[in-house]
Design a protein around this motif. Structure first.
Motif, PDB file in Angstrom:
ATOM      1  N   SER A 400      49.663  41.397  38.020  1.00 38.94           N
ATOM      2  CA  SER A 400      48.463  40.925  37.337  1.00 38.94           C
ATOM      3  C   SER A 400      47.646  39.991  38.217  1.00 38.94           C
ATOM      4  O   SER A 400      46.429  40.159  38.371  1.00 38.94           O
ATOM      5  N   LEU A 401      48.310  38.996  38.813  1.00 38.61           N
ATOM      6  CA  LEU A 401      47.607  38.022  39.645  1.00 38.61           C
ATOM      7  C   LEU A 401      47.105  38.630  40.947  1.00 38.61           C
ATOM      8  O   LEU A 401      46.081  38.196  41.488  1.00 38.61           O
ATOM      9  N   MET A 402      47.814  39.638  41.454  1.00 41.95           N
ATOM     10  CA  MET A 402      47.460  40.217  42.746  1.00 41.95           C
ATOM     11  C   MET A 402      46.475  41.375  42.634  1.00 41.95           C
ATOM     12  O   MET A 402      45.551  41.492  43.445  1.00 41.95           O
ATOM     13  N   PHE A 403      46.635  42.237  41.645  1.00 44.56           N
ATOM     14  CA  PHE A 403      45.834  43.458  41.563  1.00 44.56           C
ATOM     15  C   PHE A 403      44.873  43.491  40.372  1.00 44.56           C
ATOM     16  O   PHE A 403      43.694  43.813  40.524  1.00 44.56           O
ATOM     17  N   ILE A 404      45.368  43.168  39.183  1.00 43.01           N
ATOM     18  CA  ILE A 404      44.608  43.422  37.959  1.00 43.01           C
ATOM     19  C   ILE A 404      43.522  42.370  37.729  1.00 43.01           C
ATOM     20  O   ILE A 404      42.348  42.705  37.543  1.00 43.01           O
ATOM     21  N   PHE A 405      43.876  41.086  37.746  1.00 41.71           N
ATOM     22  CA  PHE A 405      42.906  40.038  37.455  1.00 41.71           C
ATOM     23  C   PHE A 405      41.741  40.002  38.449  1.00 41.71           C
ATOM     24  O   PHE A 405      40.577  39.905  38.023  1.00 41.71           O
ATOM     25  N   PRO A 406      41.998  40.049  39.779  1.00 40.26           N
ATOM     26  CA  PRO A 406      40.838  40.034  40.692  1.00 40.26           C
ATOM     27  C   PRO A 406      39.872  41.180  40.437  1.00 40.26           C
ATOM     28  O   PRO A 406      38.650  40.998  40.523  1.00 40.26           O
ATOM     29  N   SER A 407      40.398  42.359  40.104  1.00 42.61           N
ATOM     30  CA  SER A 407      39.535  43.509  39.838  1.00 42.61           C
ATOM     31  C   SER A 407      38.713  43.304  38.575  1.00 42.61           C
ATOM     32  O   SER A 407      37.493  43.517  38.567  1.00 42.61           O
ATOM     33  N   ILE A 408      39.363  42.895  37.491  1.00 36.15           N
ATOM     34  CA  ILE A 408      38.658  42.680  36.227  1.00 36.15           C
ATOM     35  C   ILE A 408      37.610  41.582  36.367  1.00 36.15           C
ATOM     36  O   ILE A 408      36.464  41.725  35.908  1.00 36.15           O
ATOM     37  N   PHE A 409      37.972  40.489  37.025  1.00 41.27           N
ATOM     38  CA  PHE A 409      37.038  39.374  37.176  1.00 41.27           C
ATOM     39  C   PHE A 409      35.821  39.803  37.997  1.00 41.27           C
ATOM     40  O   PHE A 409      34.686  39.436  37.682  1.00 41.27           O
ATOM     41  N   TYR A 410      36.062  40.586  39.042  1.00 46.82           N
ATOM     42  CA  TYR A 410      34.949  41.058  39.866  1.00 46.82           C
ATOM     43  C   TYR A 410      34.023  41.964  39.055  1.00 46.82           C
ATOM     44  O   TYR A 410      32.794  41.825  39.102  1.00 46.82           O
ATOM     45  N   LEU A 411      34.616  42.892  38.326  1.00 46.20           N
ATOM     46  CA  LEU A 411      33.815  43.832  37.549  1.00 46.20           C
ATOM     47  C   LEU A 411      33.034  43.117  36.445  1.00 46.20           C
ATOM     48  O   LEU A 411      31.904  43.509  36.113  1.00 46.20           O
ATOM     49  N   LYS A 412      33.612  42.072  35.868  1.00 48.50           N
ATOM     50  CA  LYS A 412      32.946  41.359  34.777  1.00 48.50           C
ATOM     51  C   LYS A 412      31.872  40.392  35.284  1.00 48.50           C
ATOM     52  O   LYS A 412      30.834  40.215  34.638  1.00 48.50           O
ATOM     53  N   ILE A 413      32.110  39.758  36.423  1.00 49.93           N
ATOM     54  CA  ILE A 413      31.227  38.685  36.879  1.00 49.93           C
ATOM     55  C   ILE A 413      30.139  39.187  37.823  1.00 49.93           C
ATOM     56  O   ILE A 413      28.971  38.813  37.697  1.00 49.93           O
ATOM     57  N   ILE A 414      30.497  40.045  38.772  1.00 49.13           N
ATOM     58  CA  ILE A 414      29.574  40.402  39.845  1.00 49.13           C
ATOM     59  C   ILE A 414      28.992  41.795  39.696  1.00 49.13           C
ATOM     60  O   ILE A 414      27.793  42.008  39.851  1.00 49.13           O
ATOM     61  N   SER A 415      29.850  42.753  39.409  1.00 46.68           N
ATOM     62  CA  SER A 415      29.424  44.145  39.490  1.00 46.68           C
ATOM     63  C   SER A 415      28.279  44.454  38.531  1.00 46.68           C
ATOM     64  O   SER A 415      28.348  44.167  37.342  1.00 46.68           O
TER      65      SER A 415
END
Length: 452
Positions: A400-415
């Protein structure tokens, strides 16, 4: 995974109960004075210090159950994905000015996101502490027996569980109850050098342990591990697929997790820029991969398919060897002093979740400390194999900390569009993390049930 002084400060600040966004990196011309930051080399050391931990003891077992080539491919895959997920975190930091993992969660998913990250970090740290205490349970009796001599069969100190309880109450608990334990951050640096020394010992002692092991080795290593040894079992395998292979990727994820330390190290970097910090990450992960691979390879080439899930246990064959005695004591000392350090941010996050906004209370402080250590001690006592800690924690919180959260946060905040390369890559990283976690955890449960 380990936790250095920088990571400790970050975790302490990140869960301090303040709902305001964390201070951004100071831009040039902001009018504010920024203290001289850490050098490139110092940042590399700090990040490697955050990466290296107890996971190194389980990688040889992972290689034995995937083969040399299979392990190499998986190690490369996990390290590349870890590098990319760090790239996403750095991009988020530059875009938002947020420098803590928890506040990124709040920015992406509101307050529940912050709590979700905090819970994940708590579970991750509890798993890390359990792995360290497990090492104490398995190694401390052998270390004491080395100095007491072999004629003390049946002595009380041969009971690893009893020793673990005594050490936890007498040493770990008092240190964990301290309100400020920043000085213990130095022990994490020592632990890093102990891991390097451990790797050197593995390489050197590969030629000191015969294969197959002689019959009398069964008095030092479990008979089930050395029985029916043959010359054919002393041949390295390139690819291996077995029920134990499922532990490989979670163990690697556990070993490479350093993401909660990335942002504070970035903030303290001299002349901070995303490119410069990405170079720090690339060098740190590259050197860590090298150390991990060397230790796993020579550990595997020493014991082959008889390698223990906790590598250090196999060196009981060299019980009176000075190098082995020193490395055992060094690792035990670093483990003993690192547990209170890892407990510190876990307790802070727990207080945030249930007692946010309240003034400091010794009662809450003591109760949360006892609660966390009670859970950790129970896990360390009753979990039969350290691979279970690596497998369960690696497939859940580490992924979660390595793969899932960074992806979700990026998609929600920046993308802004899911059709860009960065967004597609983030989606694939998230899918990999979720799939790896579900598949690994399912197989681990299946193997455990079958074992009973």
């Amino acid at each position: 995974m380990s936790l250095n002084g920088d990571a400790l400060r970050e975790s302490y600040t990140a869960v301090d109960g303040d709902d305001s966004e964390a201070a951004p990196l100071l831009p040039n011309g902001s009018g504010r004075t920024r203290a001289k930051g850490a050098s490139f080399a110092s940042s590399v050391f700090n990040l490697m210090n955050a990466i290296m931990g107890s996971g190194i003891l389980g990688l040889a077992y992972a290689m034995a159950n995937t083969g040399i080539v299979g392990f190499s491919l998986l190690l490369a895959l996990v390290s590349v994905l870890a590098t990319y997920s760090i790239h996403l975190l750095l991009k988020l930091c530059d875009e938002t000015g947020i420098n803590t993992y928890e506040d990124l969660g709040r920015r992406a998913l509101q307050k529940p996101g912050k709590y979700l990250v905090a819970v994940t970090i708590i579970v991750q740290n509890i798993g890390a502490m359990s792995s360290y205490l497990f090492i104490l349970k398995s190694e401390l009796p052998a270390a004491i027996e080395t100095f007491m001599g072999p004629n003390q069969t049946g002595a009380w100190y041969e009971d690893g569980r009893l020793l673990l309880i005594l050490i936890t109450v007498a040493v770990v608990l008092p240190l964990s109850l301290l309100t400020k334990i920043g000085f213990l951050g130095y022990t994490s640096s020592l632990a890093f050098f102990f891991m390097l020394y451990f790797t050197v010992v593995i390489v050197v002692k590969k030629w000191a342990i015969p294969c197959p092991l002689p019959h009398n080795a069964t008095t030092l290593i479990e008979a089930s591990q050395v029985s029916n040894s043959s010359d054919s079992e002393c041949t390295p395998k390139l690819f291996v697929i077995s029920s134990e292979s499922v532990y490989a990727i979670p163990t690697m994820a556990f070993s490479f997790l350093c993401h909660t330390a990335i942002l504070p190290i970035y903030c303290e970097l001299e002349r901070p820029s995303k490119t410069r910090m990405q170079n720090v990450t690339n060098v740190s992960l590259g050197l860590s991969v090298l150390i991990y691979f060397i230790s796993a390879l020579f550990g595997y080439l020493t014991f082959y398919d008889k390698v223990n899930s906790e590598l250090l246990q196999g060196y009981a064959y060299l019980q009176r060897d000075i190098m082995v005695m020193v490395v055992r004591l060094a690792i035990l000392l670093s483990v003993l002093l690192t547990v209170p350090l890892i407990q510190f941010p876990a307790r802070k996050a727990l207080i945030l979740m249930f007692f946010e906004g309240r003034p400091f209370s010794w009662f809450i402080h003591i109760v949360t400390t006892l609660g966390i250590l009670g859970v950790v001690l129970t896990m360390a006592i009753f979990v039969p194999d350290i691979r279970n800690v690596f497998g369960v924690v690696g497939s859940t919180t580490s992924s979660s900390l390595m793969f899932i959260f960074p992806s979700i946060f990026y998609l929600k905040i920046i993308s802004q569009s899911f059709r860009t390369f960065e967004s597609i890559a983030a989606i694939l990283l998230m899918i990999f993390g979720i799939t790896m976690g579900i598949v690994s955890m399912s197989f681990i449960i299946y193997v455990s049930v079958q074992g009973y």
